[in-house]
Motif scaffolding. Structure first.
Motif, PDB file in Angstrom:
ATOM      1  N   ARG A 190      29.227  40.093  -4.733  1.00 35.74           N
ATOM      2  CA  ARG A 190      28.598  41.246  -5.361  1.00 35.74           C
ATOM      3  C   ARG A 190      29.564  42.012  -6.278  1.00 35.74           C
ATOM      4  O   ARG A 190      29.144  42.542  -7.320  1.00 35.74           O
ATOM      5  CB  ARG A 190      28.070  42.189  -4.257  1.00 35.74           C
ATOM      6  CG  ARG A 190      27.375  43.458  -4.751  1.00 35.74           C
ATOM      7  CD  ARG A 190      26.075  43.148  -5.463  1.00 35.74           C
ATOM      8  NE  ARG A 190      25.351  44.352  -5.827  1.00 35.74           N
ATOM      9  CZ  ARG A 190      24.162  44.708  -5.349  1.00 35.74           C
ATOM     10  NH1 ARG A 190      23.555  43.920  -4.469  1.00 35.74           N
ATOM     11  NH2 ARG A 190      23.574  45.816  -5.725  1.00 35.74           N
ATOM     12  N   TYR A 191      30.827  42.072  -5.908  1.00 38.40           N
ATOM     13  CA  TYR A 191      31.763  42.936  -6.642  1.00 38.40           C
ATOM     14  C   TYR A 191      32.880  42.100  -7.261  1.00 38.40           C
ATOM     15  O   TYR A 191      34.043  42.249  -6.929  1.00 38.40           O
ATOM     16  CB  TYR A 191      32.319  44.013  -5.704  1.00 38.40           C
ATOM     17  CG  TYR A 191      31.230  44.911  -5.159  1.00 38.40           C
ATOM     18  CD1 TYR A 191      30.734  45.971  -5.903  1.00 38.40           C
ATOM     19  CD2 TYR A 191      30.676  44.657  -3.908  1.00 38.40           C
ATOM     20  CE1 TYR A 191      29.720  46.778  -5.407  1.00 38.40           C
ATOM     21  CE2 TYR A 191      29.664  45.463  -3.405  1.00 38.40           C
ATOM     22  CZ  TYR A 191      29.186  46.517  -4.159  1.00 38.40           C
ATOM     23  OH  TYR A 191      28.178  47.312  -3.667  1.00 38.40           O
TER      24      TYR A 191
ATOM     25  N   LEU B 247      35.081  50.574  14.337  1.00 40.86           N
ATOM     26  CA  LEU B 247      35.587  50.971  13.028  1.00 40.86           C
ATOM     27  C   LEU B 247      34.739  50.366  11.920  1.00 40.86           C
ATOM     28  O   LEU B 247      34.317  49.208  12.016  1.00 40.86           O
ATOM     29  CB  LEU B 247      37.034  50.489  12.854  1.00 40.86           C
ATOM     30  CG  LEU B 247      38.050  51.023  13.863  1.00 40.86           C
ATOM     31  CD1 LEU B 247      39.249  50.085  13.935  1.00 40.86           C
ATOM     32  CD2 LEU B 247      38.496  52.414  13.472  1.00 40.86           C
ATOM     33  N   LEU B 248      34.513  51.130  10.875  1.00 39.79           N
ATOM     34  CA  LEU B 248      33.809  50.593   9.712  1.00 39.79           C
ATOM     35  C   LEU B 248      34.626  49.475   9.085  1.00 39.79           C
ATOM     36  O   LEU B 248      35.816  49.616   8.811  1.00 39.79           O
ATOM     37  CB  LEU B 248      33.586  51.695   8.670  1.00 39.79           C
ATOM     38  CG  LEU B 248      33.016  51.221   7.318  1.00 39.79           C
ATOM     39  CD1 LEU B 248      31.605  50.663   7.486  1.00 39.79           C
ATOM     40  CD2 LEU B 248      33.044  52.357   6.299  1.00 39.79           C
ATOM     41  N   GLY B 249      33.970  48.345   8.858  1.00 38.45           N
ATOM     42  CA  GLY B 249      34.518  47.246   8.071  1.00 38.45           C
ATOM     43  C   GLY B 249      33.394  46.671   7.244  1.00 38.45           C
ATOM     44  O   GLY B 249      32.228  46.721   7.655  1.00 38.45           O
ATOM     45  N   THR B 250      33.710  46.123   6.062  1.00 41.05           N
ATOM     46  CA  THR B 250      32.643  45.644   5.181  1.00 41.05           C
ATOM     47  C   THR B 250      32.875  44.260   4.585  1.00 41.05           C
ATOM     48  O   THR B 250      31.935  43.563   4.253  1.00 41.05           O
ATOM     49  CB  THR B 250      32.445  46.617   4.003  1.00 41.05           C
ATOM     50  OG1 THR B 250      33.637  46.664   3.234  1.00 41.05           O
ATOM     51  CG2 THR B 250      32.059  48.004   4.505  1.00 41.05           C
ATOM     52  N   ASP B 251      34.117  43.840   4.391  1.00 41.94           N
ATOM     53  CA  ASP B 251      34.477  42.627   3.647  1.00 41.94           C
ATOM     54  C   ASP B 251      34.384  42.811   2.135  1.00 41.94           C
ATOM     55  O   ASP B 251      34.405  41.818   1.391  1.00 41.94           O
ATOM     56  CB  ASP B 251      33.654  41.404   4.059  1.00 41.94           C
ATOM     57  CG  ASP B 251      34.530  40.268   4.585  1.00 41.94           C
ATOM     58  OD1 ASP B 251      35.766  40.345   4.458  1.00 41.94           O
ATOM     59  OD2 ASP B 251      33.970  39.291   5.114  1.00 41.94           O
ATOM     60  N   PHE B 252      34.265  44.039   1.658  1.00 47.33           N
ATOM     61  CA  PHE B 252      34.334  44.288   0.219  1.00 47.33           C
ATOM     62  C   PHE B 252      35.594  43.625  -0.338  1.00 47.33           C
ATOM     63  O   PHE B 252      36.664  43.730   0.277  1.00 47.33           O
ATOM     64  CB  PHE B 252      34.377  45.804  -0.027  1.00 47.33           C
ATOM     65  CG  PHE B 252      34.531  46.197  -1.476  1.00 47.33           C
ATOM     66  CD1 PHE B 252      33.410  46.441  -2.244  1.00 47.33           C
ATOM     67  CD2 PHE B 252      35.794  46.337  -2.056  1.00 47.33           C
ATOM     68  CE1 PHE B 252      33.551  46.813  -3.583  1.00 47.33           C
ATOM     69  CE2 PHE B 252      35.936  46.710  -3.388  1.00 47.33           C
ATOM     70  CZ  PHE B 252      34.817  46.940  -4.148  1.00 47.33           C
ATOM     71  N   PRO B 253      35.520  42.944  -1.465  1.00 45.03           N
ATOM     72  CA  PRO B 253      34.370  42.780  -2.381  1.00 45.03           C
ATOM     73  C   PRO B 253      33.548  41.525  -2.116  1.00 45.03           C
ATOM     74  O   PRO B 253      32.607  41.239  -2.860  1.00 45.03           O
ATOM     75  CB  PRO B 253      35.080  42.653  -3.728  1.00 45.03           C
ATOM     76  CG  PRO B 253      36.320  41.863  -3.400  1.00 45.03           C
ATOM     77  CD  PRO B 253      36.768  42.385  -2.046  1.00 45.03           C
ATOM     78  N   ASN B 254      33.908  40.785  -1.054  1.00 43.35           N
ATOM     79  CA  ASN B 254      33.346  39.442  -0.856  1.00 43.35           C
ATOM     80  C   ASN B 254      32.036  39.473  -0.091  1.00 43.35           C
ATOM     81  O   ASN B 254      31.857  38.747   0.892  1.00 43.35           O
ATOM     82  CB  ASN B 254      34.366  38.563  -0.119  1.00 43.35           C
ATOM     83  CG  ASN B 254      35.691  38.510  -0.831  1.00 43.35           C
ATOM     84  OD1 ASN B 254      35.760  38.559  -2.051  1.00 43.35           O
ATOM     85  ND2 ASN B 254      36.774  38.407  -0.071  1.00 43.35           N
ATOM     86  N   ILE B 255      31.113  40.305  -0.529  1.00 46.19           N
ATOM     87  CA  ILE B 255      29.831  40.442   0.165  1.00 46.19           C
ATOM     88  C   ILE B 255      28.688  40.141  -0.794  1.00 46.19           C
ATOM     89  O   ILE B 255      28.789  40.390  -1.997  1.00 46.19           O
ATOM     90  CB  ILE B 255      29.672  41.852   0.782  1.00 46.19           C
ATOM     91  CG1 ILE B 255      30.037  42.955  -0.212  1.00 46.19           C
ATOM     92  CG2 ILE B 255      30.502  41.974   2.049  1.00 46.19           C
ATOM     93  CD1 ILE B 255      29.853  44.363   0.305  1.00 46.19           C
ATOM     94  N   PRO B 256      27.589  39.583  -0.271  1.00 48.91           N
ATOM     95  CA  PRO B 256      26.471  39.190  -1.133  1.00 48.91           C
ATOM     96  C   PRO B 256      25.362  40.237  -1.215  1.00 48.91           C
ATOM     97  O   PRO B 256      24.210  39.899  -1.490  1.00 48.91           O
ATOM     98  CB  PRO B 256      25.972  37.916  -0.440  1.00 48.91           C
ATOM     99  CG  PRO B 256      26.214  38.184   1.007  1.00 48.91           C
ATOM    100  CD  PRO B 256      27.461  39.026   1.089  1.00 48.91           C
TER     101      PRO B 256
ATOM    102  N   ALA C  15      26.518  49.695   0.189  1.00 44.65           N
ATOM    103  CA  ALA C  15      25.728  50.702   0.904  1.00 44.65           C
ATOM    104  C   ALA C  15      24.871  50.076   2.001  1.00 44.65           C
ATOM    105  O   ALA C  15      24.530  50.755   2.985  1.00 44.65           O
ATOM    106  CB  ALA C  15      24.840  51.460  -0.071  1.00 44.65           C
ATOM    107  N   HIS C  16      24.531  48.812   1.856  1.00 41.59           N
ATOM    108  CA  HIS C  16      23.681  48.181   2.871  1.00 41.59           C
ATOM    109  C   HIS C  16      24.379  48.119   4.224  1.00 41.59           C
ATOM    110  O   HIS C  16      23.736  48.254   5.262  1.00 41.59           O
ATOM    111  CB  HIS C  16      23.256  46.793   2.418  1.00 41.59           C
ATOM    112  CG  HIS C  16      22.398  46.071   3.412  1.00 41.59           C
ATOM    113  ND1 HIS C  16      21.222  46.604   3.902  1.00 41.59           N
ATOM    114  CD2 HIS C  16      22.561  44.869   4.035  1.00 41.59           C
ATOM    115  CE1 HIS C  16      20.684  45.754   4.769  1.00 41.59           C
ATOM    116  NE2 HIS C  16      21.483  44.708   4.882  1.00 41.59           N
TER     117      HIS C  16
END
Length: 301
Positions: free
Chosen positions: A64-65, A258-267, A271-272
């Protein structure tokens, strides 16, 4: 947490809505412990792997990013992500020190980034890990699935020992998702924790898909925490849904999530991930801690 008044009725939370959500919760922004910044050539190879639907993913995974480093840092700032990691990870011997040097320079350039480092089971691992600790590293990352190594390898004994002594958190991808590896799962990393019971481990992706086993490790060991990376999102729920009967135990672990997201490697949109946590309805206090306070207490206390 209700999203009423933050998003239009019937619409998903957008990246531009995140600062308003933080304000509604009474927190200044977000503390994301699972973000990746890698040397551009290395990141390009990672993205190429996802583009090719590599065997560890097995499904389309559009990044996505896909932006230059500076633009990704600016994107985090616009969304209200005030603190974040870089999390390099070594997939073979001989590259950890290169990745660590790059990550140190990244942290020097962008003051909101945690100083991040990695390691691999090799003769010099203990030495460069101790050097990273002396130089002020704030978080380590290692990936049992990508690195394809045994966490009980004797070369890692001085690594785990140094990390436990210094109490520098280490994000460990030990779960068997998105595809099992030779050394993934709770058993081997559980042996590491038995040997180093004060190890400050953050279980990446909450141990997907062995959620209950890794939840149990967080309950058993005082310094084991869980990061939320990709868990509860629609993308992950399709193939590895989080068992809803575990939610009361997860709520009780409020200080350890803890918040984790894998940004930027997310599809999907950043915000989701936040919306997926909000819709669990575990209470605003739980959400405030996960999105901000727990990271702040762990790293900026």
């Amino acid at each position: 947490m209700t999203l009423a008044g933050i998003t239009p009725p019937g619409e998903d939370l957008r990246d531009e809505d995140l600062p308003a959500l933080a304000a509604a919760l009474g927190i200044p922004g977000f503390f994301d412990v699972h973000v990746h910044f890698l040397p551009p050539r290395v990141m390009d190879k990672v993205w190429s792997y996802f583009d090719a639907v590599g065997p560890l993913t097995g499904r389309p995974w559009p990044i996505r990013y896909r932006q230059p480093v500076d633009e990704r840092v600016e994107q985090l700032g616009r969304m209200g992500v005030l603190r974040y990691s870089a999390l390099p990870y070594a997939h073979k011997p001989g590259i950890s020190e290169f990745l660590n040097d790059w990550a140190a320079g990244f942290a020097d350039s962008f003051g909101n980034a945690l100083r991040s480092a990695t390691f691999y089971p090799e003769p010099e691992a203990g030495s460069y890990v101790r050097r990273s600790i002396t130089d002020g590293v704030e978080i380590f990352k290692t990936h049992l699935q990508v690195g394809d190594f045994d966490p009980t390898d004797p070369y890692l004994d001085p690594v785990w020992g140094a990390i436990a002594d210094a109490q520098v958190p280490v994000v460990v991808h030990a779960g068997s998702g998105p595809a099992p590896g030779t050394y993934t799962g709770p058993e081997l990393i559980g042996r590491v924790l038995a040997a180093y019971p004060t190890l400050p481990m953050i279980v990446a992706h909450m141990g997907i898909p062995e959620y209950e086993d890794f939840l149990g490790l967080a309950e058993r060991y005082v310094n084991v925490r869980l990061d939320t990376t990709m868990v509860f999102t629609d993308f992950t729920e399709e193939t590895a849904p989080y068992p809803r009967d575990l939610l009361p135990r997860l709520r009780d672990l409020q200080p350890k999530v803890l918040l984790g997201t894998d940004f930027p490697n997310i599809p999907y949109a950043y915000a989701h991930q936040v919306e997926a946590l909000a819709r669990l309805d575990l209470g605003d206090a739980w959400l405030r801690d996960v999105l901000w306070h727990n990271g702040l207490r762990l790293f900026d206390a």
